[in-house]
Scaffold this motif. Structure first.
Motif, PDB file in Angstrom:
ATOM      1  N   GLN A 136       9.554   9.119  -3.674  1.00  0.00           N
ATOM      2  CA  GLN A 136      10.314   7.706  -3.760  1.00  0.00           C
ATOM      3  C   GLN A 136      10.973   7.449  -2.383  1.00  0.00           C
ATOM      4  O   GLN A 136      11.078   6.147  -2.093  1.00  0.00           O
ATOM      5  N   GLN A 137      11.398   8.417  -1.767  1.00  0.00           N
ATOM      6  CA  GLN A 137      12.352   8.209  -0.590  1.00  0.00           C
ATOM      7  C   GLN A 137      11.406   7.688   0.550  1.00  0.00           C
ATOM      8  O   GLN A 137      11.850   6.893   1.225  1.00  0.00           O
ATOM      9  N   THR A 138      10.319   8.273   0.778  1.00  0.00           N
ATOM     10  CA  THR A 138       9.426   7.748   2.007  1.00  0.00           C
ATOM     11  C   THR A 138       9.144   6.377   1.657  1.00  0.00           C
ATOM     12  O   THR A 138       9.083   5.402   2.469  1.00  0.00           O
ATOM     13  N   MET A 139       8.891   5.828   0.429  1.00  0.00           N
ATOM     14  CA  MET A 139       8.727   4.464  -0.016  1.00  0.00           C
ATOM     15  C   MET A 139       9.683   3.574   0.136  1.00  0.00           C
ATOM     16  O   MET A 139       9.684   2.591   0.983  1.00  0.00           O
ATOM     17  N   THR A 140      10.893   4.178  -0.248  1.00  0.00           N
ATOM     18  CA  THR A 140      12.095   3.396   0.006  1.00  0.00           C
ATOM     19  C   THR A 140      12.256   3.187   1.442  1.00  0.00           C
ATOM     20  O   THR A 140      12.644   1.880   1.876  1.00  0.00           O
ATOM     21  N   ASP A 141      12.238   4.096   2.309  1.00  0.00           N
ATOM     22  CA  ASP A 141      12.573   4.204   3.763  1.00  0.00           C
ATOM     23  C   ASP A 141      11.465   2.908   4.392  1.00  0.00           C
ATOM     24  O   ASP A 141      12.109   2.160   5.109  1.00  0.00           O
ATOM     25  N   ILE A 142      10.286   3.043   3.933  1.00  0.00           N
ATOM     26  CA  ILE A 142       9.325   2.107   4.548  1.00  0.00           C
ATOM     27  C   ILE A 142       9.554   0.749   4.220  1.00  0.00           C
ATOM     28  O   ILE A 142       9.608  -0.156   5.090  1.00  0.00           O
ATOM     29  N   GLU A 143       9.767   0.507   2.889  1.00  0.00           N
ATOM     30  CA  GLU A 143      10.167  -0.849   2.314  1.00  0.00           C
ATOM     31  C   GLU A 143      11.183  -1.257   2.894  1.00  0.00           C
ATOM     32  O   GLU A 143      11.358  -2.644   3.402  1.00  0.00           O
ATOM     33  N   GLU A 151       0.830  -1.142  -0.112  1.00  0.00           N
ATOM     34  CA  GLU A 151       0.044   0.042   0.024  1.00  0.00           C
ATOM     35  C   GLU A 151       0.714   1.159  -0.056  1.00  0.00           C
ATOM     36  O   GLU A 151       0.308   2.271  -0.447  1.00  0.00           O
ATOM     37  N   SER A 152       1.871   1.269   0.524  1.00  0.00           N
ATOM     38  CA  SER A 152       3.104   2.472   0.199  1.00  0.00           C
ATOM     39  C   SER A 152       3.529   2.660  -1.318  1.00  0.00           C
ATOM     40  O   SER A 152       3.463   3.602  -1.701  1.00  0.00           O
ATOM     41  N   TYR A 153       3.686   1.359  -1.788  1.00  0.00           N
ATOM     42  CA  TYR A 153       3.666   1.407  -3.668  1.00  0.00           C
ATOM     43  C   TYR A 153       2.542   2.280  -3.938  1.00  0.00           C
ATOM     44  O   TYR A 153       2.807   2.954  -4.926  1.00  0.00           O
ATOM     45  N   LEU A 154       1.394   1.656  -3.537  1.00  0.00           N
ATOM     46  CA  LEU A 154      -0.090   2.229  -4.381  1.00  0.00           C
ATOM     47  C   LEU A 154      -0.020   3.837  -3.818  1.00  0.00           C
ATOM     48  O   LEU A 154      -0.240   4.610  -4.701  1.00  0.00           O
ATOM     49  N   SER A 155       0.486   4.393  -2.512  1.00  0.00           N
ATOM     50  CA  SER A 155       0.422   5.607  -2.341  1.00  0.00           C
ATOM     51  C   SER A 155       1.426   6.309  -3.161  1.00  0.00           C
ATOM     52  O   SER A 155       1.305   7.539  -3.646  1.00  0.00           O
ATOM     53  N   PHE A 156       2.814   5.811  -3.550  1.00  0.00           N
ATOM     54  CA  PHE A 156       3.682   6.180  -4.461  1.00  0.00           C
ATOM     55  C   PHE A 156       3.018   6.241  -5.947  1.00  0.00           C
ATOM     56  O   PHE A 156       3.267   7.476  -6.600  1.00  0.00           O
ATOM     57  N   ALA A 157       2.260   5.391  -6.184  1.00  0.00           N
ATOM     58  CA  ALA A 157       1.892   5.127  -7.827  1.00  0.00           C
ATOM     59  C   ALA A 157       0.767   6.371  -7.865  1.00  0.00           C
ATOM     60  O   ALA A 157       0.545   6.877  -9.015  1.00  0.00           O
ATOM     61  N   LYS A 158       0.252   6.758  -6.728  1.00  0.00           N
ATOM     62  CA  LYS A 158      -0.930   7.615  -6.724  1.00  0.00           C
ATOM     63  C   LYS A 158      -0.121   9.235  -6.406  1.00  0.00           C
ATOM     64  O   LYS A 158      -0.914  10.218  -6.315  1.00  0.00           O
ATOM     65  N   LYS A 159       1.296   9.360  -6.370  1.00  0.00           N
ATOM     66  CA  LYS A 159       1.750  10.533  -5.991  1.00  0.00           C
ATOM     67  C   LYS A 159       1.503  11.135  -4.938  1.00  0.00           C
ATOM     68  O   LYS A 159       1.428  12.438  -4.733  1.00  0.00           O
ATOM     69  N   MET A 160       1.238  10.083  -3.836  1.00  0.00           N
ATOM     70  CA  MET A 160       0.656  10.932  -2.448  1.00  0.00           C
ATOM     71  C   MET A 160       1.848  10.842  -1.507  1.00  0.00           C
ATOM     72  O   MET A 160       2.006  11.550  -0.574  1.00  0.00           O
ATOM     73  N   ILE A 161       2.856   9.766  -1.896  1.00  0.00           N
ATOM     74  CA  ILE A 161       4.220   9.925  -1.128  1.00  0.00           C
ATOM     75  C   ILE A 161       5.462   9.865  -2.058  1.00  0.00           C
ATOM     76  O   ILE A 161       5.221   9.664  -3.428  1.00  0.00           O
TER      77      ILE A 161
END
Length: 344
Positions: A271-278, A259-269
Protein backbone atom coordinates in the motif's frame (compact mmCIF):
# COMPACT_ATOMS: atom_id res chain seq x y z
CA UNK A 1 28.54 4.00 -21.02
CA UNK A 2 27.84 2.30 -24.32
CA UNK A 3 29.79 3.90 -27.14
CA UNK A 4 26.73 4.46 -29.29
CA UNK A 5 25.47 7.22 -26.95
CA UNK A 6 27.47 10.38 -26.41
CA UNK A 7 26.37 13.00 -23.86
CA UNK A 8 28.33 16.14 -24.71
CA UNK A 9 27.99 19.54 -26.37
CA UNK A 10 26.83 18.93 -29.94
CA UNK A 11 29.51 21.26 -31.33
CA UNK A 12 32.12 18.83 -29.98
CA UNK A 13 30.44 15.50 -30.76
CA UNK A 14 28.83 15.93 -34.19
CA UNK A 15 31.85 17.01 -36.30
CA UNK A 16 33.71 13.85 -35.25
CA UNK A 17 31.18 11.74 -37.16
CA UNK A 18 30.50 13.98 -40.15
CA UNK A 19 33.77 15.72 -41.01
CA UNK A 20 35.32 12.81 -42.94
CA UNK A 21 34.40 11.89 -46.49
CA UNK A 22 32.94 8.50 -45.52
CA UNK A 23 29.41 9.70 -46.38
CA UNK A 24 28.44 10.47 -49.98
CA UNK A 25 25.62 12.81 -48.93
CA UNK A 26 24.16 14.11 -45.68
CA UNK A 27 20.47 14.86 -45.17
CA UNK A 28 18.99 16.41 -42.02
CA UNK A 29 15.39 15.72 -41.00
CA UNK A 30 13.74 18.28 -38.72
CA UNK A 31 10.23 19.42 -37.88
CA UNK A 32 8.93 22.99 -37.94
CA UNK A 33 10.00 23.58 -34.33
CA UNK A 34 13.47 22.05 -34.46
CA UNK A 35 14.19 23.75 -37.79
CA UNK A 36 13.68 27.07 -36.04
CA UNK A 37 15.20 26.42 -32.61
CA UNK A 38 17.78 23.62 -33.02
CA UNK A 39 18.84 23.26 -36.65
CA UNK A 40 20.79 26.58 -36.69
CA UNK A 41 23.24 25.00 -34.22
CA UNK A 42 23.84 22.03 -36.53
CA UNK A 43 23.91 24.10 -39.71
CA UNK A 44 27.03 25.90 -38.50
CA UNK A 45 29.00 22.72 -37.80
CA UNK A 46 27.87 20.40 -40.59
CA UNK A 47 29.54 20.01 -43.98
CA UNK A 48 27.40 20.43 -47.11
CA UNK A 49 23.98 18.86 -46.56
CA UNK A 50 20.29 19.14 -47.42
CA UNK A 51 17.36 19.70 -45.08
CA UNK A 52 13.93 18.05 -45.07
CA UNK A 53 11.30 19.69 -42.86
CA UNK A 54 8.09 17.94 -41.81
CA UNK A 55 5.17 19.12 -39.67
CA UNK A 56 5.63 18.75 -35.91
CA UNK A 57 3.56 16.44 -33.74
CA UNK A 58 2.43 12.86 -33.20
CA UNK A 59 -0.47 13.28 -35.63
CA UNK A 60 2.08 13.55 -38.47
CA UNK A 61 3.98 10.36 -37.58
CA UNK A 62 2.41 8.59 -40.55
CA UNK A 63 3.13 6.85 -43.83
CA UNK A 64 2.14 10.04 -45.66
CA UNK A 65 4.96 11.97 -43.95
CA UNK A 66 7.37 9.10 -44.62
CA UNK A 67 6.51 9.33 -48.31
CA UNK A 68 7.50 12.99 -48.25
CA UNK A 69 10.84 12.08 -46.64
CA UNK A 70 11.52 9.18 -49.04
CA UNK A 71 10.65 11.41 -52.00
CA UNK A 72 13.19 13.99 -50.82
CA UNK A 73 15.83 11.29 -50.31
CA UNK A 74 15.19 9.99 -53.82
CA UNK A 75 15.28 13.44 -55.40
CA UNK A 76 18.55 14.14 -53.58
CA UNK A 77 19.84 10.88 -55.11
CA UNK A 78 20.93 9.50 -51.75
CA UNK A 79 22.79 6.22 -52.18
CA UNK A 80 23.55 3.57 -49.55
CA UNK A 81 26.60 5.53 -48.40
CA UNK A 82 24.54 8.56 -47.36
CA UNK A 83 23.85 9.68 -43.79
CA UNK A 84 20.56 10.81 -42.23
CA UNK A 85 20.67 13.07 -39.17
CA UNK A 86 17.41 13.27 -37.22
CA UNK A 87 17.10 16.37 -35.09
CA UNK A 88 14.02 16.47 -32.90
CA UNK A 89 11.98 14.64 -30.31
CA UNK A 90 10.65 11.12 -30.32
CA UNK A 91 8.45 11.64 -33.39
CA UNK A 92 11.37 12.73 -35.59
CA UNK A 93 13.70 10.08 -34.13
CA UNK A 94 11.17 7.27 -34.61
CA UNK A 95 10.05 8.35 -38.08
CA UNK A 96 13.37 9.62 -39.46
CA UNK A 97 15.12 6.49 -38.24
CA UNK A 98 12.40 4.32 -39.77
CA UNK A 99 12.75 6.11 -43.11
CA UNK A 100 16.54 5.62 -43.04
CA UNK A 101 16.23 1.97 -42.00
CA UNK A 102 14.07 1.01 -44.98
CA UNK A 103 15.41 3.36 -47.68
CA UNK A 104 17.42 1.17 -50.09
CA UNK A 105 17.21 -1.50 -47.33
CA UNK A 106 18.95 0.74 -44.86
CA UNK A 107 21.34 3.68 -44.69
CA UNK A 108 23.21 5.05 -41.67
CA UNK A 109 21.53 7.55 -39.38
CA UNK A 110 22.44 9.61 -36.32
CA UNK A 111 19.91 10.65 -33.69
CA UNK A 112 20.17 14.14 -32.19
CA UNK A 113 17.33 14.10 -29.62
CA UNK A 114 16.22 17.58 -28.58
CA UNK A 115 13.48 16.86 -26.02
CA UNK A 116 13.95 15.39 -22.56
CA UNK A 117 11.62 12.54 -23.55
CA UNK A 118 13.71 11.55 -26.55
CA UNK A 119 17.02 12.02 -24.72
CA UNK A 120 16.09 9.65 -21.89
CA UNK A 121 14.00 7.15 -23.82
CA UNK A 122 13.00 7.32 -27.48
CA UNK A 123 16.46 7.81 -28.99
CA UNK A 124 18.07 4.88 -27.14
CA UNK A 125 17.48 1.24 -28.03
CA UNK A 126 16.87 1.16 -31.77
CA UNK A 127 13.06 1.11 -31.81
CA UNK A 128 11.83 2.92 -34.91
CA UNK A 129 8.36 3.28 -36.30
CA UNK A 130 5.25 5.22 -37.16
CA UNK A 131 1.58 5.25 -36.19
CA UNK A 132 -0.91 3.52 -38.47
CA UNK A 133 -4.70 3.79 -38.53
CA UNK A 134 -4.62 5.45 -35.12
CA UNK A 135 -2.44 2.83 -33.40
CA UNK A 136 0.82 4.06 -31.90
CA UNK A 137 4.06 2.67 -33.39
CA UNK A 138 2.05 0.03 -35.26
CA UNK A 139 4.58 -0.22 -38.11
CA UNK A 140 8.28 -0.29 -37.40
CA UNK A 141 11.64 -2.01 -37.19
CA UNK A 142 14.56 -2.44 -34.82
CA UNK A 143 17.70 -0.75 -36.15
CA UNK A 144 20.46 0.93 -34.18
CA UNK A 145 21.70 4.39 -35.15
CA UNK A 146 25.38 4.99 -35.77
CA UNK A 147 25.34 7.34 -32.79
CA UNK A 148 22.97 9.06 -30.42
CA UNK A 149 24.30 12.53 -29.64
CA UNK A 150 22.70 14.05 -26.54
CA UNK A 151 23.27 17.70 -25.65
CA UNK A 152 21.21 18.90 -22.65
CA UNK A 153 21.50 22.48 -23.97
CA UNK A 154 18.57 21.75 -26.29
CA UNK A 155 16.32 21.51 -23.22
CA UNK A 156 16.58 25.31 -23.03
CA UNK A 157 14.45 25.51 -26.20
CA UNK A 158 11.54 23.60 -24.61
CA UNK A 159 8.42 24.78 -22.81
CA UNK A 160 8.02 23.43 -19.29
CA UNK A 161 5.24 21.06 -20.37
CA UNK A 162 7.67 19.23 -22.68
CA UNK A 163 10.21 18.81 -19.87
CA UNK A 164 7.49 17.53 -17.55
CA UNK A 165 6.43 15.01 -20.20
CA UNK A 166 9.97 13.66 -20.48
CA UNK A 167 10.26 13.40 -16.70
CA UNK A 168 7.64 10.62 -16.74
CA UNK A 169 10.05 8.24 -18.49
CA UNK A 170 12.75 9.11 -15.94
CA UNK A 171 10.31 8.24 -13.15
CA UNK A 172 9.51 4.96 -14.91
CA UNK A 173 13.19 4.01 -15.20
CA UNK A 174 13.65 4.60 -11.46
CA UNK A 175 10.54 2.61 -10.54
CA UNK A 176 11.50 -0.43 -12.62
CA UNK A 177 15.23 -0.53 -11.91
CA UNK A 178 16.54 1.77 -9.16
CA UNK A 179 14.61 2.08 -5.90
CA UNK A 180 17.24 4.38 -4.36
CA UNK A 181 17.00 6.83 -7.27
CA UNK A 182 13.20 6.72 -7.00
CA UNK A 183 13.46 7.73 -3.33
CA UNK A 184 15.84 10.53 -4.33
CA UNK A 185 13.68 12.06 -7.06
CA UNK A 186 10.39 11.80 -5.17
CA UNK A 187 11.84 13.91 -2.34
CA UNK A 188 12.39 16.81 -4.78
CA UNK A 189 10.01 19.13 -6.57
CA UNK A 190 9.93 19.01 -10.36
CA UNK A 191 11.77 22.34 -10.59
CA UNK A 192 14.66 21.06 -8.45
CA UNK A 193 15.53 17.92 -10.46
CA UNK A 194 19.05 17.60 -11.90
CA UNK A 195 18.38 16.92 -15.59
CA UNK A 196 21.99 16.29 -16.62
CA UNK A 197 22.33 13.61 -13.95
CA UNK A 198 18.93 12.07 -14.69
CA UNK A 199 19.55 11.90 -18.44
CA UNK A 200 22.75 9.92 -17.89
CA UNK A 201 20.98 7.70 -15.31
CA UNK A 202 18.08 6.87 -17.62
CA UNK A 203 20.31 6.20 -20.62
CA UNK A 204 22.42 3.80 -18.55
CA UNK A 205 19.36 1.84 -17.35
CA UNK A 206 17.82 1.63 -20.80
CA UNK A 207 21.11 0.53 -22.41
CA UNK A 208 21.64 -2.20 -19.81
CA UNK A 209 18.18 -3.59 -20.49
CA UNK A 210 18.38 -3.30 -24.28
CA UNK A 211 21.81 -4.95 -24.43
CA UNK A 212 20.35 -8.02 -22.72
CA UNK A 213 17.21 -8.12 -24.88
CA UNK A 214 17.52 -6.02 -28.07
CA UNK A 215 14.35 -7.31 -29.78
CA UNK A 216 12.01 -7.22 -26.74
CA UNK A 217 11.54 -10.96 -26.37
CA UNK A 218 11.61 -10.83 -22.57
CA UNK A 219 13.39 -8.44 -20.18
CA UNK A 220 13.03 -5.35 -22.39
CA UNK A 221 9.29 -5.51 -21.80
CA UNK A 222 9.89 -3.99 -18.34
CA UNK A 223 10.49 -0.67 -20.13
CA UNK A 224 6.76 -0.75 -20.91
CA UNK A 225 5.61 -0.25 -17.32
CA UNK A 226 2.85 2.36 -17.48
CA UNK A 227 2.61 1.99 -21.25
CA UNK A 228 -0.14 -0.58 -21.82
CA UNK A 229 -2.87 1.65 -20.41
CA UNK A 230 -0.77 4.80 -20.94
CA UNK A 231 -0.47 4.26 -24.71
CA UNK A 232 -4.18 3.43 -24.88
CA UNK A 233 -5.04 6.68 -23.06
CA UNK A 234 -2.70 8.64 -25.33
CA UNK A 235 -4.24 7.11 -28.47
CA UNK A 236 -7.78 7.71 -27.20
CA UNK A 237 -7.03 11.39 -26.62
CA UNK A 238 -5.48 11.83 -30.09
CA UNK A 239 -9.02 11.96 -31.48
CA UNK A 240 -10.00 14.83 -29.20
CA UNK A 241 -9.74 18.56 -30.02
CA UNK A 242 -6.14 19.85 -30.13
CA UNK A 243 -6.33 21.52 -26.71
CA UNK A 244 -7.36 18.28 -24.96
CA UNK A 245 -4.66 16.01 -26.39
CA UNK A 246 -2.05 14.59 -24.04
CA UNK A 247 1.72 14.60 -24.36
CA UNK A 248 3.27 11.14 -24.27
CA UNK A 249 4.68 11.50 -20.75
CA UNK A 250 1.39 12.84 -19.41
CA UNK A 251 -0.37 9.71 -20.67
CA UNK A 252 2.37 7.46 -19.28
CA UNK A 253 2.02 9.13 -15.87
CA UNK A 254 -1.69 8.19 -15.96
CA UNK A 255 -0.72 4.67 -17.02
CA UNK A 256 1.79 4.34 -14.18
CA UNK A 257 -0.86 5.21 -11.58
CA UNK A 258 -3.31 2.71 -13.06
CA UNK A 259 -0.66 0.01 -13.41
CA UNK A 260 0.67 0.64 -9.89
CA UNK A 261 -2.87 -0.06 -8.71
CA UNK A 262 -2.83 -3.32 -10.71
CA UNK A 263 0.54 -4.18 -9.12
CA UNK A 264 -1.00 -3.60 -5.70
CA UNK A 265 -4.16 -5.59 -6.58
CA UNK A 266 -1.88 -8.49 -7.61
CA UNK A 267 -0.06 -8.17 -4.24
CA UNK A 268 3.19 -7.30 -6.04
CA UNK A 269 3.67 -3.97 -4.23
CA UNK A 270 2.44 -2.80 -0.83
CA UNK A 271 0.00 0.00 0.00
CA UNK A 272 2.75 2.47 0.92
CA UNK A 273 4.59 2.03 -2.39
CA UNK A 274 1.37 2.56 -4.34
CA UNK A 275 0.52 5.65 -2.27
CA UNK A 276 4.00 7.14 -2.77
CA UNK A 277 3.78 6.65 -6.55
CA UNK A 278 0.25 7.98 -6.79
CA UNK A 279 0.92 11.08 -4.67
CA UNK A 280 4.10 11.99 -6.54
CA UNK A 281 2.54 11.55 -9.98
CA UNK A 282 -0.65 13.44 -9.12
CA UNK A 283 1.44 16.26 -7.62
CA UNK A 284 3.57 16.43 -10.77
CA UNK A 285 0.91 15.91 -13.46
CA UNK A 286 -2.48 16.56 -11.92
CA UNK A 287 -5.53 14.49 -12.84
CA UNK A 288 -7.05 14.12 -16.31
CA UNK A 289 -10.79 13.65 -16.77
CA UNK A 290 -11.61 10.36 -18.48
CA UNK A 291 -15.25 9.96 -19.54
CA UNK A 292 -17.29 6.74 -19.43
CA UNK A 293 -17.07 6.49 -23.24
CA UNK A 294 -13.29 6.89 -23.04
CA UNK A 295 -12.98 3.97 -20.59
CA UNK A 296 -14.30 1.35 -23.00
CA UNK A 297 -12.26 2.77 -25.87
CA UNK A 298 -9.09 2.66 -23.73
CA UNK A 299 -9.70 -0.97 -22.81
CA UNK A 300 -10.38 -1.85 -26.45
CA UNK A 301 -7.15 -0.13 -27.53
CA UNK A 302 -5.06 -2.31 -25.18
CA UNK A 303 -5.90 -5.25 -27.46
CA UNK A 304 -3.41 -3.78 -29.96
CA UNK A 305 -0.55 -3.66 -27.44
CA UNK A 306 2.61 -5.26 -28.81
CA UNK A 307 3.24 -7.32 -25.64
CA UNK A 308 0.02 -9.29 -26.10
CA UNK A 309 -0.08 -12.96 -26.97
CA UNK A 310 -3.22 -14.34 -28.55
CA UNK A 311 -6.14 -12.83 -26.69
CA UNK A 312 -4.10 -12.32 -23.51
CA UNK A 313 -3.41 -8.68 -22.64
CA UNK A 314 -0.04 -8.69 -20.95
CA UNK A 315 1.30 -6.00 -18.66
CA UNK A 316 4.64 -5.12 -17.12
CA UNK A 317 3.94 -4.47 -13.44
CA UNK A 318 6.05 -3.40 -10.48
CA UNK A 319 7.38 -6.01 -8.10
CA UNK A 320 8.28 -3.60 -5.35
CA UNK A 321 9.87 -0.24 -6.10
CA UNK A 322 12.92 -0.75 -8.31
CA UNK A 323 11.82 -4.09 -9.81
CA UNK A 324 9.42 -5.08 -12.57
CA UNK A 325 7.82 -8.27 -13.80
CA UNK A 326 6.61 -8.72 -17.38
CA UNK A 327 3.93 -10.81 -19.11
CA UNK A 328 1.39 -10.38 -16.31
CA UNK A 329 -2.03 -11.21 -17.78
CA UNK A 330 -4.73 -8.66 -16.89
CA UNK A 331 -8.45 -8.89 -17.65
CA UNK A 332 -10.75 -6.15 -18.91
CA UNK A 333 -12.55 -6.04 -15.55
CA UNK A 334 -9.24 -5.52 -13.73
CA UNK A 335 -8.43 -2.67 -16.12
CA UNK A 336 -11.81 -1.06 -15.42
CA UNK A 337 -11.02 -1.17 -11.69
CA UNK A 338 -7.62 0.44 -12.26
CA UNK A 339 -9.18 3.26 -14.31
CA UNK A 340 -11.86 3.73 -11.65
CA UNK A 341 -9.11 3.91 -9.04
CA UNK A 342 -7.30 6.61 -11.02
CA UNK A 343 -10.50 8.63 -11.30
CA UNK A 344 -11.00 8.20 -7.55
Amino acid sequence: MNQSVVIAPIAESLPEFTSSDQYSRIIVIADNNTKKHCYPVLKKILPKHSLVTVPAGESHKTLATCEKIWKAMTEEELDRHALVINIGGGVIGDMGGFCAAVYKRGINFIQVPTTLLSQVDASVGGKLGIDFQGFKNHLGVFDLPEKVLIDPVFLNTLPEREIRSGFAEIIKHCLIADAAKWEEIRQKDFEDQNWQDLIAHSVKIKQQVVEQDPKEKGLRKILNFGHTLGHAVETCFLSKPQGQRLFHGEAIAIGMIMESYLSFAKKMIDQQTMTDIEEFLFATYGKVNISADDIEEIIALTRQDKKNKGKEIRFSLLKGAGQCEYDVVISASEMRKSIAYYLG
